[in-house]
Scaffold this motif. Structure first.
Motif, PDB file in Angstrom:
ATOM      1  N   SER A  42       7.943 -12.803   0.851  1.00 58.29           N
ATOM      2  CA  SER A  42       8.780 -13.678   1.646  1.00 58.29           C
ATOM      3  C   SER A  42       9.707 -12.837   2.520  1.00 58.29           C
ATOM      4  O   SER A  42       9.507 -11.640   2.673  1.00 58.29           O
ATOM      5  CB  SER A  42       9.611 -14.563   0.706  1.00 58.29           C
ATOM      6  N   ARG A  43      10.754 -13.448   3.009  1.00 59.20           N
ATOM      7  CA  ARG A  43      11.737 -12.694   3.789  1.00 59.20           C
ATOM      8  C   ARG A  43      12.777 -12.036   2.886  1.00 59.20           C
ATOM      9  O   ARG A  43      13.700 -11.400   3.365  1.00 59.20           O
ATOM     10  CB  ARG A  43      12.408 -13.602   4.801  1.00 59.20           C
ATOM     11  N   TYR A  44      12.623 -12.188   1.579  1.00 63.86           N
ATOM     12  CA  TYR A  44      13.552 -11.617   0.616  1.00 63.86           C
ATOM     13  C   TYR A  44      12.917 -10.415  -0.089  1.00 63.86           C
ATOM     14  O   TYR A  44      11.796 -10.042   0.194  1.00 63.86           O
ATOM     15  CB  TYR A  44      13.956 -12.682  -0.410  1.00 63.86           C
ATOM     16  N   ALA A  45      13.647  -9.819  -1.011  1.00 64.97           N
ATOM     17  CA  ALA A  45      13.135  -8.691  -1.794  1.00 64.97           C
ATOM     18  C   ALA A  45      12.154  -9.222  -2.832  1.00 64.97           C
ATOM     19  O   ALA A  45      12.545  -9.945  -3.730  1.00 64.97           O
ATOM     20  CB  ALA A  45      14.286  -7.958  -2.469  1.00 64.97           C
ATOM     21  N   ASP A  46      10.890  -8.866  -2.698  1.00 64.66           N
ATOM     22  CA  ASP A  46       9.835  -9.388  -3.562  1.00 64.66           C
ATOM     23  C   ASP A  46       9.218  -8.275  -4.401  1.00 64.66           C
ATOM     24  O   ASP A  46       9.248  -7.110  -4.033  1.00 64.66           O
ATOM     25  CB  ASP A  46       8.725 -10.027  -2.723  1.00 64.66           C
ATOM     26  N   VAL A  47       8.617  -8.663  -5.515  1.00 63.73           N
ATOM     27  CA  VAL A  47       7.797  -7.771  -6.331  1.00 63.73           C
ATOM     28  C   VAL A  47       6.400  -8.366  -6.333  1.00 63.73           C
ATOM     29  O   VAL A  47       6.198  -9.489  -6.793  1.00 63.73           O
ATOM     30  CB  VAL A  47       8.337  -7.665  -7.776  1.00 63.73           C
ATOM     31  N   LEU A  48       5.445  -7.608  -5.782  1.00 66.34           N
ATOM     32  CA  LEU A  48       4.076  -8.096  -5.673  1.00 66.34           C
ATOM     33  C   LEU A  48       3.142  -7.154  -6.418  1.00 66.34           C
ATOM     34  O   LEU A  48       3.195  -5.949  -6.225  1.00 66.34           O
ATOM     35  CB  LEU A  48       3.633  -8.172  -4.207  1.00 66.34           C
ATOM     36  N   GLY A  49       2.281  -7.704  -7.264  1.00 65.87           N
ATOM     37  CA  GLY A  49       1.298  -6.914  -7.980  1.00 65.87           C
ATOM     38  C   GLY A  49      -0.062  -7.561  -7.876  1.00 65.87           C
ATOM     39  O   GLY A  49      -0.191  -8.774  -8.021  1.00 65.87           O
ATOM     40  N   MET A 109       8.774  -4.306  -3.596  1.00 64.62           N
ATOM     41  CA  MET A 109       8.080  -3.401  -4.505  1.00 64.62           C
ATOM     42  C   MET A 109       6.636  -3.878  -4.585  1.00 64.62           C
ATOM     43  O   MET A 109       6.364  -5.016  -4.972  1.00 64.62           O
ATOM     44  CB  MET A 109       8.718  -3.453  -5.893  1.00 64.62           C
ATOM     45  N   LEU A 110       5.687  -3.003  -4.201  1.00 61.62           N
ATOM     46  CA  LEU A 110       4.270  -3.352  -4.180  1.00 61.62           C
ATOM     47  C   LEU A 110       3.550  -2.541  -5.258  1.00 61.62           C
ATOM     48  O   LEU A 110       3.598  -1.314  -5.256  1.00 61.62           O
ATOM     49  CB  LEU A 110       3.673  -3.082  -2.806  1.00 61.62           C
ATOM     50  N   ILE A 111       2.873  -3.246  -6.164  1.00 60.58           N
ATOM     51  CA  ILE A 111       2.204  -2.628  -7.313  1.00 60.58           C
ATOM     52  C   ILE A 111       0.724  -2.989  -7.229  1.00 60.58           C
ATOM     53  O   ILE A 111       0.316  -4.065  -7.658  1.00 60.58           O
ATOM     54  CB  ILE A 111       2.820  -3.133  -8.631  1.00 60.58           C
ATOM     55  N   THR A 161       8.440  -0.153  -1.210  1.00 58.42           N
ATOM     56  CA  THR A 161       8.069   0.870  -2.178  1.00 58.42           C
ATOM     57  C   THR A 161       6.709   0.575  -2.786  1.00 58.42           C
ATOM     58  O   THR A 161       6.445  -0.553  -3.206  1.00 58.42           O
ATOM     59  CB  THR A 161       9.122   0.930  -3.308  1.00 58.42           C
ATOM     60  N   ALA A 162       5.860   1.611  -2.846  1.00 58.66           N
ATOM     61  CA  ALA A 162       4.608   1.540  -3.602  1.00 58.66           C
ATOM     62  C   ALA A 162       4.896   2.100  -4.985  1.00 58.66           C
ATOM     63  O   ALA A 162       5.394   3.219  -5.112  1.00 58.66           O
ATOM     64  CB  ALA A 162       3.516   2.358  -2.916  1.00 58.66           C
ATOM     65  N   SER A 163       4.634   1.319  -6.026  1.00 59.85           N
ATOM     66  CA  SER A 163       4.942   1.759  -7.387  1.00 59.85           C
ATOM     67  C   SER A 163       3.679   1.915  -8.226  1.00 59.85           C
ATOM     68  O   SER A 163       2.820   1.030  -8.258  1.00 59.85           O
ATOM     69  CB  SER A 163       5.878   0.756  -8.071  1.00 59.85           C
TER      70      SER A 163
END
Length: 153
Positions: free
Chosen positions: A35-42, A58-60, A76-78
């Motif tokens: 979204s337009r916010y801070a997201d965590v995607l895995g 954060m992209l996992i 960030t790629a985690s």
């Protein structure tokens, strides 16, 4: 059928948004978008396109050859949950190994490594590189880097 699909989505994805965090968390689904916010995607165990959108994301990717697409914000790629060390290079991903193998980066600013001995490299922009645990090797590749390790190392 619709109830079964909704149950499946609840079991494999979490989407939390609260007025104070405004963060979406999508994990274990194919090709999630932020979204337009801070997201965590895995992603899941297949090749995925993880599109962070705006915000500091954060992209996992996990296993599978993934396209990690940042966007506006600091992204960030985690690989923090990877079961073995990785080579992850923002400026030349063809050398990536293990969970990072096949990953392609676009507008990714930072990398978080594993609990093992990683080789993590940035690109020509400012990067924050974190090796995680283990004996890591980090290179800036002409960008300004901020090297971080776990406390107590």
């Amino acid at each position: 059928m619709q109830a079964q699909l909704q149950g499946l989505l609840r079991a494999s994805s979490t989407n939390r948004r609260t007025p104070t965090t405004l963060r979406a968390i999508h994990y274990g689904i194919e090709n999630p978008s932020g979204s337009r916010y801070a997201d965590v995607l895995g992603g899941n165990g297949y090749a995925n396109i993880l599109n962070g959108g705006d915000g500091n994301d954060m992209l996992i990717g996990g296993i599978g050859s993934d396209n990690l697409l940042g966007g506006n914000g600091i992204d960030t790629a985690s690989y923090a949950n990877a079961p073995s060390a990785v080579v992850a290079n923002l400026s030349g991903s063809s050398v990536n190994t293990n969970d990072a193998a096949g990953d392609i980066y676009s507008l990714i600013d930072n990398i978080v490594g594993t609990n093992y001995g990683d080789e993590v490299a940035g690109n020509s922009t400012a990067n924050a590189l974190s090796g995680g645990g283990g004996d890591d090797v980090m290179a800036g590749n002409a960008g300004n880097i901020l090297s971080m390790e776990r406390p107590g190392r």
